[in-house]
Design a protein around this motif. Structure first.
Motif, short mmCIF file in Angstrom:
data_model
loop_
_atom_site.label_atom_id
_atom_site.label_comp_id
_atom_site.label_asym_id
_atom_site.label_seq_id
_atom_site.Cartn_x
_atom_site.Cartn_y
_atom_site.Cartn_z
N ASP A 13 -4.73 8.87 10.30
CA ASP A 13 -3.77 9.88 10.69
C ASP A 13 -2.97 10.37 9.48
O ASP A 13 -2.62 11.55 9.36
N ALA A 14 -2.66 9.48 8.56
CA ALA A 14 -1.87 9.84 7.38
C ALA A 14 -2.74 10.50 6.31
O ALA A 14 -2.24 10.90 5.26
N TYR A 26 -5.08 8.97 4.59
CA TYR A 26 -5.22 8.05 3.46
C TYR A 26 -6.67 7.71 3.18
O TYR A 26 -7.03 7.39 2.05
N THR A 84 -3.68 4.63 12.05
CA THR A 84 -2.48 5.08 11.34
C THR A 84 -2.85 5.60 9.95
O THR A 84 -2.34 6.62 9.51
N TYR A 85 -3.73 4.90 9.29
CA TYR A 85 -4.14 5.31 7.95
C TYR A 85 -4.93 6.61 7.99
O TYR A 85 -4.76 7.48 7.14
N VAL A 112 0.85 -1.19 0.00
CA VAL A 112 0.00 0.00 0.00
C VAL A 112 0.89 1.24 0.00
O VAL A 112 0.73 2.16 -0.80
N ALA A 113 1.86 1.21 0.89
CA ALA A 113 2.74 2.37 1.03
C ALA A 113 3.50 2.65 -0.26
O ALA A 113 3.70 3.79 -0.64
N VAL A 158 1.51 4.70 -2.81
CA VAL A 158 1.08 6.06 -2.50
C VAL A 158 1.87 7.12 -3.27
O VAL A 158 1.28 7.98 -3.93
#
Lengths: 324, 429
Positions: free
Chosen positions: B107-108, B110, B104-105, B82-83, B86
């Motif tokens: 927060d980013a 995403y 986490t996602y 996934v990363a 991006v």
């Protein structure tokens, strides 16, 4: 070949005659030799372009990322934070521990590899029968999958494993091995050394073959003992091999300490209690478990400088010129 | 002049280089014929992938003009993959994530919140099990699951009988569990375990058992209501649970970390008589150990009953908008429909996320799935700010006690403190 040569020579002569007139373009157009070089260089250039794109540019980019607060999943602009990542890293106990561990991995691992590699090579150099058989036996671990080896070691070394059975039968107490923060790193290093003996053996055997027999004969006439022959003839003349082995061993050790640690440590991430974590494992965790590319890149840069310094050190200190 | 073959070789090499650099244009050509193509990602798990292929075919038939493309990655590399997509500006439109990763996602940046007109909060809260709130953040639901999983006690019936225990009455309380574990344990003369009464692996489900099982059973809480404070140590229940958890490998001597490498291997090879594991393990046991004579019971409780739940959940990524967003919403509605939930259970063994679907008699009375479904009403899904690191903290706390002889209370307080630090860091942003 003959066919190629004759027109080439003719061309050479013609260019020499018209020397004043020839521009660079003319040189290329008129001269088969230049064309040949052009072709060769173009072919060589392609891998370089590839190398630049895959290795060099990403490496330079890493330096940039290391100065930013870079969340891997974020699509926004990644803010510049200066040296913050480096400061965070040096305050991070686990990172310090991973540097320390990496140092132990290299120090014990590489010296162990060299030592056992030389011993095996010397022994094999002495015998005339079954040489091929022994070489194969010692080389097999090197071409076996690290993951497979790691898991076999795990089974051999577990609480109910065969090694503990032997220990208990001999009257010793069972050892925790990989389950102990004091023992795990040495167990992993031992497995890594065992695996790379074959590779070192091949290098040293090649080195030994290159030492002229007459030097030993001359030493014998001078009354040198076996030990003296080894110390004053073999070691100095093996020096280039030793340097090469040490440098390559160090670099591969830094790399493979990843696979081994991931597969052999009890929690699969450098445990127990981070006692086996290496810098590469920690970089991986930072980047792909915590998504902090900034920190991971900063750690990578530190690792890069670490390897660079170590390699220069090894080249300078270990390389000596011996002439007989 | 260049030789002909030289020119040809050059041309081939160059075209390879250019081809490698320029194959980027295809993905934008999706919408050419008016079709909307949704990119759906989930991890590789055969039964899920196959079922999803079937479901996609049905969805496409019912919704002409929408195409769904499924992409799978191995579980271990999922986040990496996934990363990696991006920065390239690619990636999924609808993504299947482990709930512990969602913060986490989010927060980013995403993910985007679920559209409220299709998924009103009241509806989610009345229809789904309350544990789906684990991915409600900043007042929004970011993802919605098709199915959930719970932890329960797996026990080996043959080993029960061998030890003189009734295989039809599994332990129900903490004391009984201790008692059973001791009776099911065998050691050799040197104190080495030969058979473990209770598999114990903090790195596997052990840390979940401690947090959502034991702590809550003892009447404690791990997190405050607003999820900002770690209140684990505020009542004695937290330490009590921690000590009880550690008593298996210490005082009781029934367990050993890394016994036959891990808990699942030990249970499958009949070296461990009991294990705490999830409904997701049933499929593995059926395929890897078809002859294993085991049964499942809800987790033994103390003052109250409690178990851990976890789930894979679907979210829409941040860049999806317009028609595509409508299509993605439709797809999510389809994935969370009652019918799909039932089929999901049949195909993958994961439990329906909606109460009305899960609590049907045919499921509650099922020999295998019954105990898991029975546990759903009191199941809890801990809100993780960082699943990996929280797990590692629990493992480290256990190892400090087991390997370095640290006092359990001290280890527990350090664990709470370190966990609080993670939460502080997370909420600071």
């Amino acid at each position: 070949m003959e066919q190629f040569k004759s027109p080439q020579n003719q061309n050479n002569k013609t260019t020499q005659v018209k020397k004043e007139k020839t521009s660079l373009l003319h040189k290329f157009r008129g001269n088969l030799r230049y064309q040949k070089y052009l072709f060769v260089y173009t072919c060589l250039l392609l891998p370089i372009i590839f190398y630049l794109g895959i290795r060099i540019l990403p490496t330079l980019f890493t330096f940039n990322v290391g100065f930013r607060d870079w969340n891997l999943l974020s699509t926004d602009i990644q803010p510049f934070v200066g040296l913050e990542n480096y400061v965070t890293l040096f305050q991070d106990e686990i990172f310090i521990k991973s540097i320390f561990n990496t140092f132990i991995y290299i120090l014990l691992g590489v010296s162990g590899q060299l030592l056992f590699g030389i011993i095996v090579a010397l022994l094999l150099h002495k015998i005339n029968r079954f040489v091929g058989f022994f070489r194969v036996i010692y080389f097999i671990p090197y071409v076996t999958s690290i993951v497979a080896i790691s898991w076999v070691f795990q089974w051999i070394l577990m609480g109910n494993g065969i090694i503990n059975d032997i220990l208990v039968n001999l009257g010793f107490s069972a050892q925790p091995f990989l389950n102990s923060p004091d023992q795990a790193i040495y167990v992993i290093i031992a497995a890594m050394i065992w695996q790379s003996i074959g590779f070192q053996m091949v290098l040293f055997l090649a080195g030994l073959e290159n030492i002229p027999e007459m030097l030993y004969e001359a030493a014998e006439i001078d009354g040198a003992t076996g030990w003296q022959k080894f110390w004053y003839v073999t070691v100095p003349l093996l020096n280039p091999t030793i340097v090469f082995s040490a440098v390559i061993g160090t670099i591969t050790f830094i790399q493979v300490s990843f696979t081994q640690v991931i597969n052999m440590s009890m929690d699969g991430s450098g445990g127990p209690l981070n006692s086996t974590i290496s810098v590469v494992v920690y970089i991986y965790q930072l980047a792909f478990k915590q998504f902090d590319m900034g920190l991971a890149s900063a750690a990578t840069v530190i690792l890069f400088l670490f390897i660079l310094a170590l390699t220069i050190f090894q080249m300078k200190v270990l390389t000596k010129k011996f002439d007989y | 002049m260049f030789k002909k073959w030289q020119l040809t070789l050059l041309a081939i090499l160059l075209s390879v280089v250019f081809a490698a650099c320029s194959s980027d244009d295809e993905s934008s050509a999706n919408q050419e014929d008016g079709d909307i193509t949704l990119e759906y990602w989930q991890y590789s798990f055969d039964s899920k992938v196959n079922l999803m292929d079937e479901l996609i075919a049905e969805f496409e038939e019912a919704n002409p003009g929408i195409k769904v493309k499924q992409t799978n990655f191995p579980y271990d590399q999922y986040n990496e993959q996934v990363a990696a997509q991006v920065p390239a500006g690619k990636g999924p439109d609808v993504i299947n994530l482990f709930y512990g990763w969602v913060p986490t996602y989010v927060d980013a940046g995403y993910l985007q919140p679920l559209p409220q007109d299709a998924f009103p909060h009241e509806e989610i809260e009345s229809e789904f099990f309350p544990l789906v709130e684990a991915t409600k953040m900043d007042g929004e639901y970011w993802t919605i699951p098709t199915s959930v999983r719970t932890l329960a006690l797996f026990y080996n019936k043959d080993l029960f009988e061998e030890a003189g225990l009734d295989p039809n009455s599994p332990p129900q309380t903490w004391e009984e569990l201790e008692d059973y574990a001791v009776q099911l344990t065998k050691a050799d003369g040197n104190g080495r375990l030969e058979q473990s009464g209770m598999a114990w692996e903090p790195a596997q489900q052990g840390h979940h058992w401690l947090r959502d099982g034991l702590t809550l059973q003892a009447g404690g809480q791990v997190l405050s209501e607003d999820r900002k404070e770690v209140v684990w140590a505020d009542t004695p229940a937290g330490l009590e649970a921690f000590k009880y958890w550690l008593s298996f490998p210490t005082e009781l001597g029934t367990s050993e970390q890394g016994f036959y490498t891990d808990d699942v291997t030990a249970f499958v090879t009949e070296k461990a008589a009991m294990n705490i594991d999830g409904s997701f393990r049933v499929g593995t046991l059926q395929s890897d150990a078809p002859d294993l004579n085991y049964a499942i019971a809800p987790l033994p409780g103390k003052d109250v009953q409690s178990t851990n739940a976890s789930f894979w959940t679907n979210g829409i990524t941040a860049r999806v908008e317009g028609e595509k967003l409508e299509a993605a919403t439709k797809f999510l509605e389809f994935l969370t429909s009652d019918d799909v939930m039932e089929r999901w259970l049949d195909a993958t063994g994961e439990l329906p996320a909606k109460e009305s679907v899960a609590m049907q008699d045919k499921y509650v009375n099922d020999e295998i799935y019954g105990p898991f479904i029975e546990s759903l009403p009191f199941a809890n899904a801990h809100f993780f700010v960082d699943e990996t690191r929280e797990r590692d903290l629990v493992i480290d706390a256990a190892n400090r006690v087991l390997m370095e002889g640290q006092d359990p209370e001290e280890a527990f307080n350090q664990l709470v403190e370190a966990t609080q630090k993670l939460y502080d860091e997370y909420w600071e942003k």
